[in-house]
Design a protein around this motif. Structure first.
Motif, short mmCIF file in Angstrom:
data_model
loop_
_atom_site.label_atom_id
_atom_site.label_comp_id
_atom_site.label_asym_id
_atom_site.label_seq_id
_atom_site.Cartn_x
_atom_site.Cartn_y
_atom_site.Cartn_z
N THR A 259 -10.00 -0.73 2.60
CA THR A 259 -11.00 -1.75 2.29
C THR A 259 -10.57 -2.63 1.12
OG1 THR A 259 -12.73 -0.22 3.00
CG2 THR A 259 -13.43 -2.16 1.77
N ALA A 260 -9.98 -2.03 0.10
CA ALA A 260 -9.63 -2.75 -1.12
C ALA A 260 -8.72 -3.96 -0.88
CB ALA A 260 -8.98 -1.79 -2.13
N ALA B 142 -9.54 -7.91 -1.99
CA ALA B 142 -8.66 -8.71 -2.83
C ALA B 142 -8.33 -10.05 -2.18
CB ALA B 142 -7.38 -7.94 -3.14
N LEU B 143 -8.00 -10.03 -0.90
CA LEU B 143 -7.68 -11.27 -0.20
C LEU B 143 -8.90 -12.19 -0.12
CD1 LEU B 143 -5.42 -9.84 2.62
CD2 LEU B 143 -4.74 -11.59 0.98
N SER B 144 -10.07 -11.62 0.05
CA SER B 144 -11.29 -12.43 0.09
C SER B 144 -11.54 -13.10 -1.26
CB SER B 144 -12.49 -11.55 0.48
OG SER B 144 -12.31 -11.00 1.76
N CYS C 216 0.84 -1.20 0.00
CA CYS C 216 0.00 0.00 0.00
C CYS C 216 0.87 1.25 0.00
CB CYS C 216 -0.90 0.04 1.23
SG CYS C 216 -1.91 -1.42 1.48
N GLY C 217 0.41 2.27 -0.71
CA GLY C 217 1.02 3.58 -0.52
C GLY C 217 0.76 4.03 0.90
N PHE C 218 1.74 4.70 1.52
CA PHE C 218 1.58 5.12 2.92
C PHE C 218 0.23 5.80 3.12
CE2 PHE C 218 6.43 5.74 3.68
CZ PHE C 218 6.57 4.38 3.89
N PRO C 219 -0.65 5.24 3.98
CA PRO C 219 -1.93 5.88 4.26
C PRO C 219 -1.87 6.76 5.50
CG PRO C 219 -1.94 3.68 5.19
CD PRO C 219 -0.56 3.91 4.60
N LYS C 220 -2.92 7.51 5.71
CA LYS C 220 -2.98 8.39 6.88
C LYS C 220 -3.45 7.63 8.12
CE LYS C 220 -5.85 11.24 4.88
NZ LYS C 220 -6.75 12.39 4.64
N GLY C 221 -3.20 8.24 9.29
CA GLY C 221 -3.74 7.74 10.54
C GLY C 221 -3.26 6.35 10.90
N ASP C 222 -4.17 5.56 11.43
CA ASP C 222 -3.82 4.23 11.91
C ASP C 222 -4.28 3.13 10.94
OD1 ASP C 222 -6.53 4.41 12.25
OD2 ASP C 222 -6.55 3.83 14.37
N LYS C 223 -4.39 3.47 9.68
CA LYS C 223 -4.90 2.50 8.70
C LYS C 223 -3.95 1.32 8.50
CE LYS C 223 -7.80 5.85 6.32
NZ LYS C 223 -8.05 6.65 5.10
N LEU C 224 -2.65 1.54 8.63
CA LEU C 224 -1.73 0.40 8.51
C LEU C 224 -1.89 -0.56 9.68
CD1 LEU C 224 1.71 1.68 7.12
CD2 LEU C 224 0.10 0.07 6.07
N GLU C 225 -2.18 -0.03 10.86
CA GLU C 225 -2.43 -0.90 12.01
C GLU C 225 -3.67 -1.77 11.74
OE1 GLU C 225 0.12 2.36 13.64
OE2 GLU C 225 -1.46 2.17 12.16
N PHE C 226 -4.70 -1.15 11.20
CA PHE C 226 -5.91 -1.89 10.83
C PHE C 226 -5.57 -2.96 9.80
CE2 PHE C 226 -9.42 -2.37 7.80
CZ PHE C 226 -10.46 -2.75 8.63
N LEU C 227 -4.80 -2.60 8.79
CA LEU C 227 -4.46 -3.55 7.73
C LEU C 227 -3.56 -4.67 8.24
CD1 LEU C 227 -3.93 -1.17 4.68
CD2 LEU C 227 -5.69 -2.93 4.94
N ALA C 228 -2.67 -4.37 9.16
CA ALA C 228 -1.80 -5.42 9.71
C ALA C 228 -2.63 -6.50 10.37
CB ALA C 228 -0.82 -4.82 10.72
N GLU D 158 -4.94 7.15 0.12
CA GLU D 158 -6.28 7.74 -0.02
C GLU D 158 -6.48 8.43 -1.37
OE1 GLU D 158 -5.23 7.25 4.19
OE2 GLU D 158 -4.22 8.16 2.48
N GLY D 159 -5.44 9.05 -1.90
CA GLY D 159 -5.58 9.75 -3.17
C GLY D 159 -5.40 8.87 -4.39
N GLY D 160 -5.14 7.60 -4.18
CA GLY D 160 -4.94 6.68 -5.30
C GLY D 160 -3.50 6.68 -5.80
N LEU D 161 -3.29 5.96 -6.88
CA LEU D 161 -1.97 5.87 -7.51
C LEU D 161 -1.91 6.84 -8.69
CD1 LEU D 161 -1.68 1.98 -7.57
CD2 LEU D 161 -0.31 3.52 -6.14
N SER D 162 -0.79 7.50 -8.85
CA SER D 162 -0.64 8.43 -9.96
C SER D 162 -0.40 7.66 -11.26
CB SER D 162 0.53 9.39 -9.71
OG SER D 162 1.77 8.71 -9.89
#
Length: 247
Positions: free
Chosen positions: A230-231, A235-237, A79-91, A200-204
């Motif tokens: 969420t994405a 994908a994993l599902s 993932c591109g570095f997200p804001k807040g604690d989203k990486l903790e959620f994803l981990a 959050e802003g997507g990939l350039s």
């Protein structure tokens, strides 16, 4: 039954030395002599073990268990570095869903900027979250966490994958639905698959083109546009449904 990951090789008798694990076993769970747990060593094999000495934190292995819950392919979520604690959620959540690795990199449109010191602390925190989630979900392996200080470092690691898939918002908007299904239908057990997601802003467009030079393919993840956190879960599902639930 409680499950714990133990560093090193399996031996008939093993002493638990990790302080956090010892605390959880004997203070939180109050394990006593002859209580049984499941221990998972570096080989990924689950073994039934009993407490031989609660004071020395020593266990004796009883038998190997046939339980194997890993995905048939090795999926890395990047993932591109997200804001807040989203990486903790994803981990936590990508571990529960079977990812083998969680990576993050500074994408063109990432808002957050982390230096090497911040990255090191973040990796340590995320690895602990992944460990806890792997124990809870009864995994055979703990996913590895890797945060890249530069996109160049991330790009240099892409040659190790058999398949690279870019979750691209523009592909989803255009109604692209076949590439992901086709890629998974051609996969074999043990393949290394990388999913790349934007912040959050997507990939350039520029970085998508960079990934494509490494052999990546753009995929749509259905008709709805999902949040950055969420994405990867979607994908994993899909991987689980395609390669586990229909076998």
């Amino acid at each position: 039954m409680q499950q714990y990951f133990v560093k090193g090789e399996a031996k008939s008798s093993v002493v638990i030395e990790d302080k956090d694990t010892v605390k959880h076993m004997f203070q939180v769970m109050r394990l006593a002599k002859d209580d049984q747990v499941v221990l998972v060593f570096d080989d990924g094999i689950k073994r039934l073990a009993r407490v031989a000495d609660e004071n020395d934190h020593r266990f004796e292995l009883i038998e190997e268990l046939p339980d194997q819950v890993e995905l048939p392919v090795n999926v890395t979520i990047a993932c591109g570095f997200p804001k807040g604690d989203k990486l903790e959620f994803l981990a936590q959540k990508t571990t529960e869903l079977g990812a083998s690795q969680l990576w993050a990199f500074p994408a063109d449109w990432s808002v957050v900027k982390w230096d090497s010191k911040k990255i090191a602390k973040k990796v340590e925190k995320l690895q602990k979250i992944a460990l806890g989630a792997a124990e809870q979900s009864k995994r055979n392996r703990v996913p590895e966490v890797n945060l890249f200080a530069s996109k160049a470092e991330f790009l240099a690691m892409l040659n190790q994958f058999d398949t690279i898939l870019i979750a691209y918002e523009e592909s989803a908007k255009a109604g692209e639905r076949a590439t992901l299904v086709e890629a998974l239908s051609k996969s074999s057990n043990g393949d290394q698959i990388l999913f790349i997601f934007g912040p959050e802003g997507g990939l350039s467009p520029d970085e998508v083109a960079q990934f494509e030079t490494k052999g990546a393919h753009k995929v749509g993840l259905g008709p709805r546009i999902m949040r950055a956190e969420t994405a990867p879960l979607y994908a994993l599902s899909v991987v689980s449904f395609a390669l586990e639930m229909q076998q």
